[in-house]
Design an enzyme around this catalytic site. Structure first.
Site, PDB file in Angstrom:
ATOM      1  CE  LYS A 173      -0.214   5.933   1.518  1.00 13.26           C
ATOM      2  NZ  LYS A 173      -1.063   6.258   2.696  1.00 13.26           N
TER       3      LYS A 173
ATOM      4  CG  ASP B  92      -5.020   2.573  -2.964  1.00  8.42           C
ATOM      5  OD1 ASP B  92      -4.678   2.815  -1.790  1.00  8.42           O
ATOM      6  OD2 ASP B  92      -6.022   1.896  -3.253  1.00  8.42           O
TER       7      ASP B  92
ATOM      8  CG  HIS C  10      -1.788   1.209   1.329  1.00  5.48           C
ATOM      9  ND1 HIS C  10      -2.782   1.479   0.426  1.00  5.48           N
ATOM     10  CD2 HIS C  10      -1.808   2.234   2.223  1.00  5.48           C
ATOM     11  CE1 HIS C  10      -3.388   2.596   0.750  1.00  5.48           C
ATOM     12  NE2 HIS C  10      -2.816   3.083   1.835  1.00  5.48           N
TER      13      HIS C  10
ATOM     14  NE  ARG D   7      17.829  18.630  14.430  1.00  2.00           N
ATOM     15  CZ  ARG D   7      17.755  19.687  15.234  1.00  2.00           C
ATOM     16  NH1 ARG D   7      17.644  19.531  16.545  1.00  2.00           N
ATOM     17  NH2 ARG D   7      17.800  20.903  14.724  1.00  2.00           N
TER      18      ARG D   7
END
Length: 329
Positions: free
Chosen positions: A168, A186, A147, A253
């Site tokens: 998304k 999808d 998915h 980071r």
């Protein structure tokens, strides 16, 4: 995921164009077209025709080229057809003759009797072999459905994953607006080719290039943005997992911690991207694609930055005692 059943009829029905075309036609044995091809490989039955059937790879597609054809004509002219009869005593998937070669009538009669399809192609043996092996490799490749949304960004395939509603499709839509291409939305079907290459495509060709945008509905990307905005398939080279911003989670980071995701036994670089208002995720994915291309060229920004910082620290550490001694006078 188990490989689907693939018959000789399926092989004949493949809609292949140009350099993928097999140019196959059935000469006889049509009642055996539902025979299943179980191994994605070929066998040249020269030894079998000479009477040596030890370790005979009868489960494979049997390929007859000019050499096998010359030997067939020789044994038929000499009346030594026992090996041909013995050949068809095995449950062969099918026999294929290249160079538009016409098999001897006795072979066609035996094939028709046992229901073994005999096919013919205009291609030469080496070209046909390479094409068929490539096609069978794709068909028999292990596959899985995931998915998510698959897009091509600066030539790299990025699989955007995450929980439902995280954004998304909206992220992919912004990337398409910026000139990148959609592969699937999808549901993405991923197959592993050659053991280490992941190829993604839409699980359903009919709805593959449509997108569902909450509040807007279903949109057709091809008609809205043109055929240049889509691709049928693309290698999956980065996984971008979108997730809601978690204030208690420590995010990388610097970029020295390289995460990967295992898909069908292949390790794919993975990015965990927190989503919150004000973050421009499409630009982050564009930057990630360009950064990944730099890595493939041998340049790793995070590691270089880390090395420069270490050199700077070592340099300052070396100067401190010197300046400290000077200040003491």
């Amino acid at each position: 995921m188990p490989v689907k059943r693939f018959s000789v009829l399926d092989l004949l029905a493949l809609d292949l164009k140009e350099h993928d075309s097999l140019d196959l036609r059935c000469l006889c044995g049509r009642r055996g077209l539902m025979r299943i091809i179980t191994i994605p490989d070929l066998n040249r039955p020269g030894l079998a025709l000479s009477g040596f059937f030890d370790s005979f790879a009868y489960q494979r597609v049997q390929l007859f080229g000019r050499g096998e054809m010359a030997y067939l004509n020789k044994i038929v002219s000499e009346g030594k057809t026992e090996t041909i009869q013995q050949l068809f005593s095995f449950p062969l998937p099918c026999c294929i003759f290249t160079h538009n070669l016409e098999p001897p009538q006795i072979l066609m009669d035996l094939a028709e009797e046992v229901g073994c399809p005999v096919l013919q192609t205009s291609l030469d043996s080496s070209e046909f072999s390479s094409r068929l092996l490539r096609i069978l490799s794709n068909i028999f490749a292990p596959r899985i459905t995931i998915h998510g949304v698959l897009v091509e960004v600066y030539g790299l395939g990025i699989l955007i994953s995450g929980d439902s509603g995280v954004g998304k499709s909206e992220t992919a839509l912004e990337l398409i607006e910026r000139g990148h291409r959609l592969v699937a939305d999808d549901v993405v079907e991923i197959s592993c080719v050659n053991g280490n290459v992941l190829i993604g495509r839409g699980a359903n060709k009919v709805i593959g290039h449509h997108m569902e945008i909450r509040g807007l509905g279903i949109i057709n990307i091809t008609q809205l943005y043109g055929v240049g905005s889509i691709r049928e398939s693309k290698e999956v080279q980065i996984v971008a997992q979108l997730e809601e911003w978690d204030a208690n989670k420590v995010y990388d980071r610097i970029g020295t911690n390289e995460l990967t995701m295992d898909i069908l036994g292949v390790k794919v670089p993975k990015l965990e991207i927190p989503v919150k208002p004000g973050r421009n995720v499409p630009i982050i994915l564009e930057t990630a694609a360009m950064n990944e291309r730099l890595k493939s060229m041998g340049y790793f920004s995070a590691k270089e930055f880390n090395q420069n910082v270490l050199k700077w620290i070592e340099t300052d550490a070396a100067r401190a005692p010197y300046y400290g001694d000077e200040d003491s006078y």
